[in-house]
Design a protein around this motif. Structure first.
Motif, PDB file in Angstrom:
ATOM      1  N   PRO A   1      21.895  18.667  34.132  1.00  0.00           N
ATOM      2  CA  PRO A   1      22.780  18.331  33.012  1.00  0.00           C
ATOM      3  C   PRO A   1      22.891  19.546  32.087  1.00  0.00           C
ATOM      4  O   PRO A   1      21.918  20.287  31.936  1.00  0.00           O
ATOM      5  N   VAL A   2      24.053  19.750  31.514  1.00  0.00           N
ATOM      6  CA  VAL A   2      24.261  20.882  30.590  1.00  0.00           C
ATOM      7  C   VAL A   2      24.432  20.312  29.190  1.00  0.00           C
ATOM      8  O   VAL A   2      25.266  19.421  28.974  1.00  0.00           O
ATOM      9  N   LEU A   3      23.648  20.817  28.253  1.00  0.00           N
ATOM     10  CA  LEU A   3      23.645  20.271  26.893  1.00  0.00           C
ATOM     11  C   LEU A   3      24.737  20.977  26.088  1.00  0.00           C
ATOM     12  O   LEU A   3      24.476  21.811  25.226  1.00  0.00           O
ATOM     13  N   TYR A   4      25.979  20.623  26.416  1.00  0.00           N
ATOM     14  CA  TYR A   4      27.151  21.349  25.931  1.00  0.00           C
ATOM     15  C   TYR A   4      27.206  21.387  24.399  1.00  0.00           C
ATOM     16  O   TYR A   4      27.167  20.340  23.744  1.00  0.00           O
ATOM     17  N   GLY A   5      27.297  22.596  23.873  1.00  0.00           N
ATOM     18  CA  GLY A   5      27.424  22.773  22.428  1.00  0.00           C
ATOM     19  C   GLY A   5      26.151  22.500  21.658  1.00  0.00           C
ATOM     20  O   GLY A   5      26.121  22.650  20.434  1.00  0.00           O
ATOM     21  N   GLY A   6      25.079  22.082  22.380  1.00  0.00           N
ATOM     22  CA  GLY A   6      23.808  21.797  21.723  1.00  0.00           C
ATOM     23  C   GLY A   6      23.426  20.329  21.762  1.00  0.00           C
ATOM     24  O   GLY A   6      22.344  19.946  21.325  1.00  0.00           O
ATOM     25  N   ARG A   7      24.312  19.509  22.329  1.00  0.00           N
ATOM     26  CA  ARG A   7      24.088  18.061  22.332  1.00  0.00           C
ATOM     27  C   ARG A   7      23.115  17.635  23.436  1.00  0.00           C
ATOM     28  O   ARG A   7      23.288  17.987  24.603  1.00  0.00           O
ATOM     29  N   ALA A   8      22.103  16.864  23.089  1.00  0.00           N
ATOM     30  CA  ALA A   8      21.148  16.361  24.082  1.00  0.00           C
ATOM     31  C   ALA A   8      21.850  15.380  25.016  1.00  0.00           C
ATOM     32  O   ALA A   8      22.660  14.560  24.579  1.00  0.00           O
ATOM     33  N   VAL A   9      21.570  15.489  26.309  1.00  0.00           N
ATOM     34  CA  VAL A   9      22.143  14.563  27.290  1.00  0.00           C
ATOM     35  C   VAL A   9      21.117  13.469  27.564  1.00  0.00           C
ATOM     36  O   VAL A   9      19.949  13.760  27.823  1.00  0.00           O
ATOM     37  N   LEU A  10      21.547  12.219  27.473  1.00  0.00           N
ATOM     38  CA  LEU A  10      20.639  11.092  27.681  1.00  0.00           C
ATOM     39  C   LEU A  10      20.861  10.489  29.059  1.00  0.00           C
ATOM     40  O   LEU A  10      21.929   9.961  29.336  1.00  0.00           O
ATOM     41  N   LEU A  11      19.840  10.589  29.900  1.00  0.00           N
ATOM     42  CA  LEU A  11      19.931   9.967  31.226  1.00  0.00           C
ATOM     43  C   LEU A  11      18.811   8.933  31.396  1.00  0.00           C
ATOM     44  O   LEU A  11      18.440   8.597  32.520  1.00  0.00           O
ATOM     45  N   ASP A  12      18.301   8.431  30.272  1.00  0.00           N
ATOM     46  CA  ASP A  12      17.144   7.518  30.292  1.00  0.00           C
ATOM     47  C   ASP A  12      17.325   6.353  31.255  1.00  0.00           C
ATOM     48  O   ASP A  12      16.400   5.981  31.976  1.00  0.00           O
ATOM     49  N   ASP A  13      18.528   5.786  31.249  1.00  0.00           N
ATOM     50  CA  ASP A  13      18.751   4.582  32.051  1.00  0.00           C
ATOM     51  C   ASP A  13      18.683   4.843  33.558  1.00  0.00           C
ATOM     52  O   ASP A  13      18.529   3.905  34.328  1.00  0.00           O
ATOM     53  N   ILE A  14      18.805   6.099  33.981  1.00  0.00           N
ATOM     54  CA  ILE A  14      18.738   6.366  35.429  1.00  0.00           C
ATOM     55  C   ILE A  14      17.527   7.232  35.805  1.00  0.00           C
ATOM     56  O   ILE A  14      17.309   7.538  36.964  1.00  0.00           O
ATOM     57  N   GLN A  15      16.743   7.630  34.784  1.00  0.00           N
ATOM     58  CA  GLN A  15      15.595   8.524  35.004  1.00  0.00           C
ATOM     59  C   GLN A  15      14.643   8.008  36.088  1.00  0.00           C
ATOM     60  O   GLN A  15      14.275   8.742  37.004  1.00  0.00           O
ATOM     61  N   ASP A  16      14.271   6.738  35.991  1.00  0.00           N
ATOM     62  CA  ASP A  16      13.325   6.184  36.973  1.00  0.00           C
ATOM     63  C   ASP A  16      13.943   6.133  38.360  1.00  0.00           C
ATOM     64  O   ASP A  16      13.291   6.460  39.360  1.00  0.00           O
ATOM     65  N   GLY A  17      15.201   5.726  38.403  1.00  0.00           N
ATOM     66  CA  GLY A  17      15.921   5.654  39.681  1.00  0.00           C
ATOM     67  C   GLY A  17      16.002   7.021  40.337  1.00  0.00           C
ATOM     68  O   GLY A  17      15.834   7.153  41.557  1.00  0.00           O
ATOM     69  N   LEU A  18      16.249   8.048  39.549  1.00  0.00           N
ATOM     70  CA  LEU A  18      16.320   9.405  40.093  1.00  0.00           C
ATOM     71  C   LEU A  18      14.959   9.816  40.645  1.00  0.00           C
ATOM     72  O   LEU A  18      14.852  10.340  41.756  1.00  0.00           O
ATOM     73  N   ALA A  19      13.902   9.550  39.872  1.00  0.00           N
ATOM     74  CA  ALA A  19      12.548   9.920  40.307  1.00  0.00           C
ATOM     75  C   ALA A  19      12.202   9.224  41.619  1.00  0.00           C
ATOM     76  O   ALA A  19      11.624   9.835  42.521  1.00  0.00           O
ATOM     77  N   GLU A  20      12.575   7.940  41.734  1.00  0.00           N
ATOM     78  CA  GLU A  20      12.292   7.200  42.983  1.00  0.00           C
ATOM     79  C   GLU A  20      12.980   7.832  44.188  1.00  0.00           C
ATOM     80  O   GLU A  20      12.466   7.771  45.299  1.00  0.00           O
ATOM     81  N   ARG A  21      14.140   8.417  43.958  1.00  0.00           N
ATOM     82  CA  ARG A  21      14.873   9.042  45.058  1.00  0.00           C
ATOM     83  C   ARG A  21      14.508  10.521  45.216  1.00  0.00           C
ATOM     84  O   ARG A  21      15.205  11.260  45.897  1.00  0.00           O
ATOM     85  N   ASP A  22      13.432  10.942  44.538  1.00  0.00           N
ATOM     86  CA  ASP A  22      12.963  12.317  44.637  1.00  0.00           C
ATOM     87  C   ASP A  22      14.020  13.317  44.140  1.00  0.00           C
ATOM     88  O   ASP A  22      14.234  14.367  44.737  1.00  0.00           O
ATOM     89  N   ILE A  23      14.660  12.930  43.038  1.00  0.00           N
ATOM     90  CA  ILE A  23      15.662  13.806  42.422  1.00  0.00           C
ATOM     91  C   ILE A  23      15.109  14.255  41.069  1.00  0.00           C
ATOM     92  O   ILE A  23      14.822  13.415  40.205  1.00  0.00           O
ATOM     93  N   CYS A  24      14.920  15.574  40.907  1.00  0.00           N
ATOM     94  CA  CYS A  24      14.379  16.043  39.629  1.00  0.00           C
ATOM     95  C   CYS A  24      15.518  16.392  38.674  1.00  0.00           C
ATOM     96  O   CYS A  24      16.643  16.672  39.098  1.00  0.00           O
ATOM     97  N   VAL A  25      15.218  16.361  37.381  1.00  0.00           N
ATOM     98  CA  VAL A  25      16.192  16.761  36.365  1.00  0.00           C
ATOM     99  C   VAL A  25      15.738  18.100  35.789  1.00  0.00           C
ATOM    100  O   VAL A  25      14.627  18.228  35.275  1.00  0.00           O
ATOM    101  N   VAL A  26      16.594  19.116  35.938  1.00  0.00           N
ATOM    102  CA  VAL A  26      16.336  20.449  35.375  1.00  0.00           C
ATOM    103  C   VAL A  26      17.463  20.697  34.397  1.00  0.00           C
ATOM    104  O   VAL A  26      18.597  20.980  34.805  1.00  0.00           O
ATOM    105  N   GLU A  27      17.203  20.531  33.103  1.00  0.00           N
ATOM    106  CA  GLU A  27      18.343  20.599  32.193  1.00  0.00           C
ATOM    107  C   GLU A  27      18.649  22.017  31.750  1.00  0.00           C
ATOM    108  O   GLU A  27      17.750  22.814  31.513  1.00  0.00           O
ATOM    109  N   ASP A  28      19.956  22.289  31.674  1.00  0.00           N
ATOM    110  CA  ASP A  28      20.435  23.567  31.166  1.00  0.00           C
ATOM    111  C   ASP A  28      20.640  23.405  29.667  1.00  0.00           C
ATOM    112  O   ASP A  28      21.669  22.906  29.209  1.00  0.00           O
TER     113      ASP A  28
END
Ligand SMILES: *Cc1c(COP(=O)(O)O)cnc(C)c1O
Length: 374
Positions: free
Chosen positions: A131-158
């Motif tokens: 995810p890219v924090l465009y203009g300085g805004r934090a990106v919220l992916l809380d609702d899918i965070q666990d689902g991503l982790a279960e599928r072995d998908i990491c989040v590396v934020e720009d």
């Protein structure tokens, strides 16, 4: 004699606090320019500022993304979800790992990805999301965070735009389970001249990142000087942060509170001044200024090409962040239809935004914008 440069004639500009030159001179006098004491102090001070156990300083924001992805195990055969609407560096870092960028739409209101768009873009080969924090805004992916982790998908934020911004109560970077990458390039919220940093997800990832940034070697420069050998234990890049750059960053961090307050105030000044132009079709991209240290002030305007040219002709330092990556020749093999991004990319205009600007500079920019509208 050229005209004295006006603050609004530049789109962006670094803020110096005054101690940078002495700090650099001290490093130059020491004769130790590589990774060293100043780099490690800078890492500790960043970790304290962010409220995290450790930070790995590197040579640039691009290197931070590249190394964080490598440290997370991303490589050939992996798909990495990334918005097309970002600086090309986010995409080049993915390609440099041998992985494939999987371009995704952004919400035109925030210019950031949403959970829904991320889920839509995921393939069986997806192992990371950037995810890219465009203009300085934090990106919220809380609702899918666990689902991503279960599928072995990491989040590396720009978070190249978002040094100092908050996600909820904590600074961006303090999120558990997400690796965060900052840039300390010339025009970012904090600058080292050139530099970057990774907040790794855990100690193991931190150790890997430290190894990769220094050519895959295990010992520090100080250790190396004391022995006749060193060990190369894995792949590596030459991507450490020089003490010369770290020294600048340390001074910048001490002065950061004024940058933070100034950028928030400037963004709010723009928001007030732009409100009357809403009826004429000028829409300010919302950076969530309450929580952010804004790094860009972007509007969507009708007839952007003409408005851009008119403002440039009037000496206003407008820019465009960004031409979409899925339409770049280098990334054509990864392209796919992204109608929202294409539409939005034709409307965006970045207004001059830096700490050297005053309220009257904002008034000049906004009056010129008003005059340039169709
Ligand atoms: C600046 C930037 C980068 C790259 O950082 P460098 O320090 O220039 O390598 C990556 N992503 C975004 C969104 C940026 O703005």
């Amino acid at each position: 004699m050229p005209d004295r440069e006006r603050a609004f004639s530049r789109n962006a500009k670094p803020t110096l606090h005054g101690g940078e030159l002495d700090a650099v001179r001290e490093v130059l006098d020491s004769g130790q320019f590589g990774h060293g004491e100043a780099t490690e102090r800078f890492e500790e001070e960043l970790a304290d500022f962010l409220g995290v156990p450790e930070v790995v300083a590197v040579a640039s924001g691009t290197a931070a993304l590249h190394i964080a992805l490598l440290a997370a195990g991303i490589g050939p055969g992996d798909d990495v979800v990334v918005p097309s609407m970002t600086f090309c560096a986010s995409v080049q870092a993915i390609v440099a790992c041998g992985a494939q960028p999987r371009f995704v739409e952004v919400d035109p209101v925030t210019m950031c990805v949403t959970s829904r768009e991320v889920l839509e873009a995921i393939t069986p080969a997806t192992h990371a999301v950037v995810p890219v924090l465009y203009g300085g805004r934090a990106v919220l992916l809380d609702d899918i965070q666990d689902g991503l982790a279960e599928r072995d998908i990491c989040v590396v934020e720009d978070a190249a735009h978002a040094f100092g911004s908050y996600r909820g109560e904590r600074r961006v970077g303090a999120e558990r389970g997400t690796a965060t990458c900052f840039s300390f390039g010339p025009i970012k919220n904090l600058t080292c001249g050139q530099g970057g940093a990774i907040v790794p997800r855990n100690g193991q990832e931190a150790a890997r990142a430290r190894r990769i940034r220094l050519l895959g070697m295990v010992e520090s420069a100080a250790d190396r000087a004391a022995t006749t050998s060193y060990q190369v234990v894995g792949p590596g890049l030459r991507a450490h942060l020089s003490q010369i750059n770290a020294a600048i960053g340390r001074v910048q961090l001490r002065g950061f509170a004024t940058v933070e307050a100034g950028r928030k105030e400037l963004w709010r000044t723009y928001a007030d001044a732009l409100r009357p132009l809403r009826g004429a079709g000028v829409v300010l991209v919302d950076v969530d200024v309450e929580h952010s240290v804004p790094s860009l002030c972007v509007v969507r305007v009708p007839d952007r090409i003409k408005v851009f040219a008119a403002l440039r002709a009037a000496g206003i330092g407008v820019g465009v962040h960004y031409p979409p990556n899925h339409l770049q020749p280098a990334f054509s093999r990864f392209t796919r239809p992204l109608p929202v991004t294409e539409q939005t990319a034709g409307e965006i205009l970045t207004l001059p935004f830096h700490n050297g600007m005053s309220k009257s500079d904002v008034d000049v920019v906004v009056a010129a914008l008003q005059g340039a509208l169709p």
